[in-house]
Design a protein around this motif. Structure first.
Motif, mmCIF file in Angstrom:
data_model
loop_
_atom_site.group_PDB
_atom_site.id
_atom_site.type_symbol
_atom_site.label_atom_id
_atom_site.label_comp_id
_atom_site.label_asym_id
_atom_site.label_seq_id
_atom_site.Cartn_x
_atom_site.Cartn_y
_atom_site.Cartn_z
ATOM 1 N N TYR A 88 0.840 -1.207 0.000
ATOM 2 C CA TYR A 88 0.000 0.000 0.000
ATOM 3 C C TYR A 88 0.873 1.254 0.000
ATOM 4 O O TYR A 88 0.583 2.220 -0.727
ATOM 5 N N ARG A 89 1.927 1.256 0.827
ATOM 6 C CA ARG A 89 2.800 2.426 0.886
ATOM 7 C C ARG A 89 3.497 2.672 -0.448
ATOM 8 O O ARG A 89 3.690 3.825 -0.857
ATOM 9 N N ALA A 90 3.867 1.598 -1.130
ATOM 10 C CA ALA A 90 4.478 1.750 -2.456
ATOM 11 C C ALA A 90 3.508 2.403 -3.428
ATOM 12 O O ALA A 90 3.857 3.348 -4.144
ATOM 13 N N GLY A 91 2.266 1.894 -3.447
ATOM 14 C CA GLY A 91 1.259 2.477 -4.327
ATOM 15 C C GLY A 91 0.959 3.914 -3.970
ATOM 16 O O GLY A 91 0.772 4.767 -4.854
ATOM 17 N N GLU A 92 0.915 4.217 -2.692
ATOM 18 C CA GLU A 92 0.630 5.580 -2.244
ATOM 19 C C GLU A 92 1.699 6.547 -2.710
ATOM 20 O O GLU A 92 1.403 7.644 -3.204
ATOM 21 N N ALA A 93 2.963 6.166 -2.559
ATOM 22 C CA ALA A 93 4.066 7.040 -2.966
ATOM 23 C C ALA A 93 4.021 7.334 -4.465
ATOM 24 O O ALA A 93 4.207 8.483 -4.893
ATOM 25 N N VAL A 94 3.737 6.308 -5.258
ATOM 26 C CA VAL A 94 3.710 6.493 -6.716
ATOM 27 C C VAL A 94 2.489 7.316 -7.132
ATOM 28 O O VAL A 94 2.579 8.191 -7.997
ATOM 29 N N ARG A 95 1.345 7.040 -6.501
ATOM 30 C CA ARG A 95 0.130 7.803 -6.845
ATOM 31 C C ARG A 95 0.309 9.289 -6.557
ATOM 32 O O ARG A 95 -0.106 10.146 -7.345
ATOM 33 N N GLN A 129 -8.694 8.075 -12.082
ATOM 34 C CA GLN A 129 -7.742 7.322 -12.901
ATOM 35 C C GLN A 129 -6.414 7.102 -12.188
ATOM 36 O O GLN A 129 -5.791 6.057 -12.352
ATOM 37 N N VAL A 130 -5.994 8.056 -11.400
ATOM 38 C CA VAL A 130 -4.772 7.852 -10.615
ATOM 39 C C VAL A 130 -5.001 6.790 -9.539
ATOM 40 O O VAL A 130 -4.136 5.941 -9.286
ATOM 41 N N GLU A 131 -6.180 6.818 -8.909
ATOM 42 C CA GLU A 131 -6.484 5.829 -7.869
ATOM 43 C C GLU A 131 -6.517 4.411 -8.431
ATOM 44 O O GLU A 131 -6.173 3.451 -7.741
ATOM 45 N N GLU A 132 -6.935 4.261 -9.687
ATOM 46 C CA GLU A 132 -7.027 2.936 -10.287
ATOM 47 C C GLU A 132 -5.657 2.288 -10.494
ATOM 48 O O GLU A 132 -5.572 1.110 -10.817
ATOM 49 N N GLY A 308 -2.732 -13.909 -11.595
ATOM 50 C CA GLY A 308 -3.849 -13.834 -12.532
ATOM 51 C C GLY A 308 -4.937 -12.900 -12.037
ATOM 52 O O GLY A 308 -5.536 -12.149 -12.811
ATOM 53 N N THR A 309 -5.190 -12.948 -10.727
ATOM 54 C CA THR A 309 -6.190 -12.043 -10.156
ATOM 55 C C THR A 309 -5.754 -10.593 -10.310
ATOM 56 O O THR A 309 -6.551 -9.718 -10.662
ATOM 57 N N TYR A 310 -4.468 -10.336 -10.042
ATOM 58 C CA TYR A 310 -3.972 -8.971 -10.124
ATOM 59 C C TYR A 310 -3.662 -8.545 -11.553
ATOM 60 O O TYR A 310 -3.355 -7.372 -11.789
ATOM 61 N N TYR A 311 -3.715 -9.490 -12.476
ATOM 62 C CA TYR A 311 -3.537 -9.119 -13.882
ATOM 63 C C TYR A 311 -4.618 -8.137 -14.312
ATOM 64 O O TYR A 311 -4.388 -7.271 -15.157
ATOM 65 N N HIS A 312 -5.771 -8.275 -13.700
ATOM 66 C CA HIS A 312 -6.847 -7.312 -13.970
ATOM 67 C C HIS A 312 -6.426 -5.918 -13.513
ATOM 68 O O HIS A 312 -6.775 -4.917 -14.147
ATOM 69 N N ALA A 313 -5.651 -5.849 -12.412
ATOM 70 C CA ALA A 313 -5.151 -4.557 -11.941
ATOM 71 C C ALA A 313 -4.192 -3.948 -12.959
ATOM 72 O O ALA A 313 -4.155 -2.729 -13.148
ATOM 73 N N LYS A 314 -3.418 -4.808 -13.610
ATOM 74 C CA LYS A 314 -2.521 -4.320 -14.656
ATOM 75 C C LYS A 314 -3.333 -3.727 -15.815
ATOM 76 O O LYS A 314 -3.000 -2.657 -16.331
ATOM 77 N N ALA A 315 -4.387 -4.439 -16.209
ATOM 78 C CA ALA A 315 -5.228 -3.938 -17.303
ATOM 79 C C ALA A 315 -5.872 -2.611 -16.918
ATOM 80 O O ALA A 315 -5.972 -1.686 -17.738
ATOM 81 N N GLN A 316 -6.323 -2.516 -15.663
ATOM 82 C CA GLN A 316 -6.903 -1.260 -15.182
ATOM 83 C C GLN A 316 -5.881 -0.137 -15.252
ATOM 84 O O GLN A 316 -6.195 0.979 -15.684
ATOM 85 N N ILE A 318 -3.188 0.134 -17.121
ATOM 86 C CA ILE A 318 -2.876 0.507 -18.502
ATOM 87 C C ILE A 318 -3.977 1.395 -19.070
ATOM 88 O O ILE A 318 -3.712 2.406 -19.733
ATOM 89 N N GLY A 319 -5.244 0.999 -18.812
ATOM 90 C CA GLY A 319 -6.354 1.817 -19.296
ATOM 91 C C GLY A 319 -6.337 3.206 -18.708
ATOM 92 O O GLY A 319 -6.623 4.203 -19.389
#
Length: 589
Positions: A88-95, A129-132, A308-316, A318-319
């Motif tokens: 979560y902290r990694a995602g927060e810093a990048v967002r 879009q940033v949150e996604e 595979g579950t988080y692959y959807h997060a990758k697609a999100q 990218i979009g």
């Protein structure tokens, strides 16, 4: 979206992840440690069952194994919690970094570009879009490493015990990512279409919400409801398309994972009844080996299933990234900023063959040649669409230009725009007050102002008289878009705000356009006193306010058609026609 574009977006996303590298490494390390604990847990569990069933050991003799099992379960739980926190902290810093990039770009482009799209579109870009992208950095990227490390460690442990079971794992493992990629190929496009639909819906809804009173006044509520329904239906279809792909991907992964585990279980079952006699290096298959491998079998595929579950997060991601990257990479024309400091004692503006450009490079006004001398009061007049607002935006550094625009001997392109804007006291026709108190809005230009300074400028702007009548005085809450105050009250607060800034150049853009006679008199009185010894540019349609101007600039269709004093212009040209139009309207009234 073509594959080349997807690859470039993925590379951009991975490039941003460097800001959260420490947290990502921590998350991966904790997950790897949890994997080691998992192997130890499986070994202890298999040993306990082997001792109890095969060796007929007493439970009291293996109590240390039970204690060790309990400790390892607790340690795995701690590692899992730490992994989630680090991700979560990694995602927060990048967002936060990406959001800063977008906001910095918006600040560079200025209000002229921002107004080109609905406010809801920008809100969707900066917020939704940033949150996604959160799950991409918090879950998908760590899982990429985990999906390679944990299965590899399990294979290293299983192969020395039973090569047949290890071979089953090795051959079936690639099926999971293969079908994951096969199903998810269209997920990025689906997410991209979903975000575009969300942008349209956000922009449409927010703009209609702001203009709700106007819509009802013109009896267009039903028509706008229908438009909103169409936009909502489009968003619903796009969302369901994304969910359909997500559920399909999960179903495929579960199927192949279950099939692989079943093959492993069938192998050990037939080996125990003597039907299969290979894979054990001639040492036989004990209960310990069978239980140990079967406990590890689901855990071997679990990292791949999670990927595979988080692959959807990758697609999100990218979009979502497509619009953001396109916006950040776009190079519209904008005012360049240098480092030269414009002297703040007096302001003199000289324009020579000035052409004001739109962000797309289209000429909005010009060529214009004029001079505003230090301490001079200059009026800028013209009919709607004459180019007055474009010229103001160029002077403030919000629009690019060609030609020359010199302020105190410094070309504006070479000037520090932030430093220049601090010297400008601006009052517009639609004052923008923000959510907060009356005091907060007055102090917008000087947050450290004292109570004495605040009351002084409020008194000078004739705002103190109505502020004192408010229930909470200067602490009275002000809603968005000045709700809770009349137009005249909001305008006087805007004047007080400009007085507190105490700029050396005053820009007055139709400051009394929406005021009644009483409020207009008070506002103009305070502005006349404030601008007595400063350079002032007044934009106005009110001819009766121009008599005290030292010079008048008359614009039409982006050109400067007249300039001079009131007495020199009143008998000829467009300015004379404007005076006559005012006289006729007074007679009609």
């Amino acid at each position: 979206m073509d594959k080349k574009k997807q690859r470039s977006l993925v590379q951009w996303l991975k490039g941003q992840s460097k800001l959260g590298k420490t947290w990502l490494v921590t998350a991966i390390g904790l997950a790897f440690l949890s994997g080691l604990f998992l192997i130890a847990q499986a070994a202890l569990l298999a040993n306990i069952l082997h001792e109890l069933i095969i060796e007929k050991a007493d439970k009291s003799d293996i109590w240390l194994s039970f204690v060790g099992l309990a400790i390892i379960v607790c340690l795995r739980a701690i590692c899992s919690w730490g992994k989630e926190q680090a991700g979560y902290r990694a995602g927060e810093a990048v967002r936060l970094h990406i959001r800063h990039l977008v906001l910095d770009k918006l600040q560079t482009l200025g209000p002229a570009t921002i107004q080109g799209k609905p406010a809801g579109t920008w809100a969707s870009l900066v917020l939704e879009q940033v949150e996604e992208m959160q799950d991409f950095f918090a879950r998908y990227l760590p899982q990429m490493a985990i999906a390679g490390l944990i299965p590899l460690v399990i294979l290293v442990v299983v192969f020395p015990l039973n090569w047949a079971a290890g071979l089953i794992f090795l051959l079936t493992a690639p099926l999971v990512p293969f079908f994951m990629a096969l199903v998810g190929m269209g997920a990025a496009d689906a997410n991209r279409r979903n975000f575009k639909a969300l942008q349209r819906l956000s922009g449409h809804f927010y703009d209609r919400l702001r203009g709700l009173a106007t819509i009802r006044l013109f009896d267009q509520a039903d028509a706008e409801s229908q438009h909103l329904k169409v936009a909502s239906e489009d968003f619903r279809k796009r969302t369901m398309e994304v969910l359909r792909l997500a559920f399909l991907s999960s179903a495929v992964l579960e199927f192949f994972t279950s099939l692989s585990i079943a093959i492993t279980a069938v192998y050990f079952g037939f080996s125990y009844i003597g039907e299969l006699n290979f894979g054990h290096y001639g040492l036989g298959i004990s209960l310990f080996i069978g239980v140990f491998v079967l406990v590890l079998a689901p855990e071997f595929y679990q990292p791949l299933r999670d990927l595979g579950t988080y692959y959807h997060a990758k697609a999100q991601a990218i979009g979502a990234a497509e619009s953001i990257v396109n916006f950040l990479d776009a190079q519209p024309e904008h005012q360049a900023s240098g480092e030269a400091k414009i002297a703040s004692d007096t302001v003199e503006i000289t324009a020579t063959d000035l052409e004001v450009l739109s962000p797309d490079g289209i000429i909005l006004a010009g060529p214009l040649t004029f001079k505003i001398k230090s301490g001079e009061r200059v009026a800028l007049v013209g009919q709607s669409g004459a180019g007055k607002t474009s010229l103001i935006n160029a002077v403030l550094g919000f629009l690019p230009y060609r030609g020359s625009l010199v302020i105190n001997g410094i070309e504006l392109k070479e000037a520090d725009l932030s430093h220049w804007r601090k010297q400008v006291s601006w009052v517009g026709q639609n004052p923008q007050l923000f959510h907060g108190s009356v005091k907060d809005n007055i102090c917008l230009s000087a947050p450290l102002a004292t109570e004495e300074q605040i009351q002084r400028v409020a008194h000078a702007a004739h705002a103190n008289e109505f502020i004192q009548r408010l229930d909470q005085g200067y602490s009275h809450p002000v809603g968005d878009r000045s709700s809770g105050l009349s137009v005249g009250q909001a305008q006087r607060i805007a004047v007080a705000r400009a007085l507190l800034q105490d700029g050396r150049f005053w820009l007055l853009d139709e400051p009394t356009a929406s005021l009644d006679a009483s409020s207009e008199r008070l506002v103009m009185e305070s502005l006349d006193k404030a601008t007595k010894d400063t350079t002032t540019l007044l934009v106005s349609h009110r001819i009766d306010q121009l008599g005290t101007s030292d010079n008048i600039l008359v614009m039409s269709k982006g050109k400067l058609v007249q300039q001079g004093t009131f007495d020199a212009l009143k008998h000829e040209g467009l300015f004379s026609e404007m005076i006559q139009a005012v006289d006729r309207s007074d007679l009609d009234a």
